[in-house]
Design an enzyme around this catalytic site. Structure first.
Site, short mmCIF file in Angstrom:
data_model
loop_
_atom_site.label_atom_id
_atom_site.label_comp_id
_atom_site.label_asym_id
_atom_site.label_seq_id
_atom_site.Cartn_x
_atom_site.Cartn_y
_atom_site.Cartn_z
N THR A 1 17.20 60.29 64.52
CA THR A 1 17.85 60.68 63.29
C THR A 1 18.97 59.59 63.33
OG1 THR A 1 18.70 62.73 63.52
CG2 THR A 1 16.40 62.54 62.65
N LYS B 1 16.34 64.36 70.92
CA LYS B 1 17.02 63.60 69.70
C LYS B 1 18.25 64.78 69.43
CE LYS B 1 17.29 64.74 66.00
NZ LYS B 1 17.18 65.06 64.77
N THR C 1 19.51 69.50 63.69
CA THR C 1 18.64 69.61 64.99
C THR C 1 18.57 68.69 66.06
OG1 THR C 1 17.03 70.23 63.63
CG2 THR C 1 16.16 69.42 65.68
N ASN D 1 29.62 62.20 58.35
CA ASN D 1 28.98 63.51 57.88
C ASN D 1 29.51 63.56 56.25
OD1 ASN D 1 27.76 65.05 59.77
ND2 ASN D 1 29.54 64.84 60.94
N SER E 1 24.28 59.28 51.10
CA SER E 1 24.52 58.25 50.26
C SER E 1 23.81 56.93 50.94
CB SER E 1 25.81 58.19 49.92
OG SER E 1 26.79 57.97 50.94
#
Lengths: 409, 409
Positions: free
Chosen positions: B156, B182, B193, B404, B409
């Site tokens: 991600t 990941k 996660t 973060n 956006s």
């Protein structure tokens, strides 16, 4: 800049009969900076306090506790900025005692009648000689009207001074409470520390005064967090001079105690919230209110999990209603039997989540609107009891990293 | 950029007999992105796992636990990125079950033989139709040589893929272990996660497999922290296909169990450390080692207090040996009877503090030299017992806030 916090005005700070304050420049860390404060008390004034629970508590905390326990009647408090005298071992204890002895010499009292406080860099030796050299000037400066300057003299990375006065008519007597505080994180860069000094001209017996300061701290300074770090030097002191016309308060079951607790808590809450509003890099003031929990412990656990989460704090900095982060923080708060399907999450008056997921009525625009504000309330309704708890915190910005990454340079 | 972490090379990742991996672009959050992974297992393969303890655990975690408990023989795992299916209530559970049913339809098995995993944004409905539409392509792509692509498909905000293979000769049989993971925070922005998948061709009985994964997780993934946030979706899965020549391991008191635990822990530790090295905004990899404590609990409390302190983490970002912050964190870790005068603090081999203060031998230049490194060990010797614990974390930079604050956006 501090969030919705206007600097105090000298004229609005009221003297407290029996308390004199004197400021000096002692060149402790830098030149030309007010870095030394002496608070002299009248005969018969009583002092009680609460201190950091950090095991690496600073030398002045150890010495202040010892001197309070000896109960010889406190004559003065001495506060230096620029050096925390923490992580300084045996030498630090000697330095704190030498500071007391130096002030006792100037005032003509016993060193055990002096309480020392330090804030500033950790693990550096305290420059006692500089402090001792500055004390005569601070004593020469003693005045009842120096609360405004005193609030400035204890600042470290604070952007604005924190101070407030309140008056209340109690059993026909006018009672004054004035307080000052410093701190813009629970702990600072190196500049560890929240320090708070609240004085009243009411008279209060020693055991009740200790209870008053503990209760007021529990409802104010113990409900704030900037970064979750607990200082080595934190102290909140409550002084009662007994110079008002009010008879000494000696009973817990009195109207006078209740009123005093309320007004002192009010002053302490203003000062505590001011520390958060002036939190390092803060751009938002966030109230976290946990409702309908089983006990205070679980409410505070959940409240602090939210208030400490870097993910929640950066989302508020970004004004991004990324509210799943709040659910995640509730989930890992450590309340093992929590039924997440029973929880409601509100942002101000907007219902965001219920039944374990996003509320059917929630639309992003509503969350976005609240996130634009500089004062925001996160409300979590646990629906499993009748206890509530409220905490105050701020967001987490680039400037927090900047201030704390560059502090010593 | 990740701290001393080189991307894996496809040629170095070894297939595990009995495991096929297929990747597809399902357009879950964005177009033209590998966001769907299917891991198909041979008949007789066993699967065990450990999951997040977050009370707001995601729907796929609930369903994966249910399906593992039914023990019908797992045929496949399905992983999507782009959406965490967390904070989604009853609809989320239905969506996770529908995902399993869709893959079961393609593979011709029972939905209870499928384990689902999701990572991505929280509190958004899972686009099951997109996932279902992508499954045939993922199944058509199944191959034993797809570990490298699989490591990329589950990324991600990760900057680099995390993957490793190890082989060991055990009782004359060659045993292979390959793992991917990941995550670049314990929890991500929204991208909650850590996910980890480790497969071996060794055969292991179901109860021993569960024990293996729990022990390996405890020594690896449970020893890392980036920001202290615990994801709603964390899962570490261990697959044992039994396709190697090694007889099935059924006894805890066997050499084979010990060797397998060692090699699997080795793989899990590499992956866990890789997550920290790729921590959001990380510029330093920090090992926190607590020695000579009374029990693991107090060692980990102190280790996490240091590893979670924003003040410690920003000081490391600044390469500033502002080491009093570490003492302060030790002090507030919650070990009530800690004798701080007995503690020694080292930065790599440099003795920084002892006897409650700065070590007599310490000079700032030595601390400064170590702080310039990108891999640093903080060592705290408690001198009150014989238990040690090691954690791994990273520093706290402008980029953490940037990543973060701007994620959605």
């Amino acid at each position: 800049m501090p969030v919705n916090l206007n600097p105090p005005v000298a004229a609005k700070l009221l003297p407290v009969a029996g308390v004199l304050l004197g400021i000096a420049e002692a060149n402790i860390k830098r030149e030309n900076r007010r870095d030394l404060l002496v608070i002299e008390l009248c005969d018969g004034a009583k002092v009680a306090g609460v201190f950091t629970k950090n095991r690496f508590c600073a030398a002045p905390v150890v010495v202040a506790r010892e001197h309070l326990a000896q109960a010889r009647g406190i004559r003065a408090l001495v506060v230096n900025t620029g050096n925390a005298n923490a992580g300084t071992g045996e030498q630090g204890l000697k330095d704190a005692r030498d500071t007391c002895a130096a002030l006792a010499g100037v005032l003509g009292c016993d060193p055990a009648q002096i309480l020392p406080y330090s804030t500033g860099v950790i693990m550096e030796p305290l420059p006692v000689a500089k402090i001792a050299a500055g004390l005569p000037a601070a004593v020469a400066n003693l005045s009842a009207d120096n609360w405004f300057d005193a609030a400035h003299a204890i600042m470290t990375t604070d952007i604005v001074a924190k101070a407030i006065s309140r008056q209340v008519l109690l059993d026909g007597a006018l009672v004054t409470v004035t307080g000052i505080a410093k701190g813009s994180g629970m702990i600072h860069p190196n500049m560890a520390t929240m320090l708070g000094y609240i004085a009243t001209d009411a008279g209060v017996s020693q055991p009740l005064l200790q209870r008053l300061v503990a209760e007021a701290a529990n409802r104010s300074f113990n409900c704030i967090t900037v970064d979750g770090d607990t200082s080595t030097n934190d102290a909140l002191m409550l002084i009662a001079t007994g110079k008002s016309a009010l008879p000494e308060v000696t009973s817990l079951d009195s109207n006078a105690y209740d009123v005093l607790l309320e007004v002192i808590t009010d002053v302490a809450t203003f000062l505590a919230q001011a520390i958060v509003r002036d939190g390092e890099g803060a751009t938002k003031f966030i109230t976290v209110r946990i409702e309908a929990g089983r006990d205070e412990d679980e409410c505070k656990k959940i409240g602090y999990a939210i208030a400490h989460s870097p993910l929640v704090k950066t989302a508020f900095f970004a004004s991004d209603p990324n509210l799943g982060r709040i659910l995640a923080a509730i989930g890992y708060a450590g309340v093992d039997d929590l039924d997440v399907a029973a929880i409601e999450l509100y942002l101000d008056d907007v219902l965001v989540a219920e039944k374990g997921g996003r509320a059917a009525s929630y639309i992003e625009e509503d969350g976005q609107r609240v996130m634009q504000q500089s004062d925001i309330t996160i409300r979590v309704v646990l629906n499993r009891g009748d206890v509530n708890a409220t905490l105050w915190t701020c967001d987490f910005s680039y400037d927090y990293v900047k201030i704390n990454a560059s502090y010593r340079s």
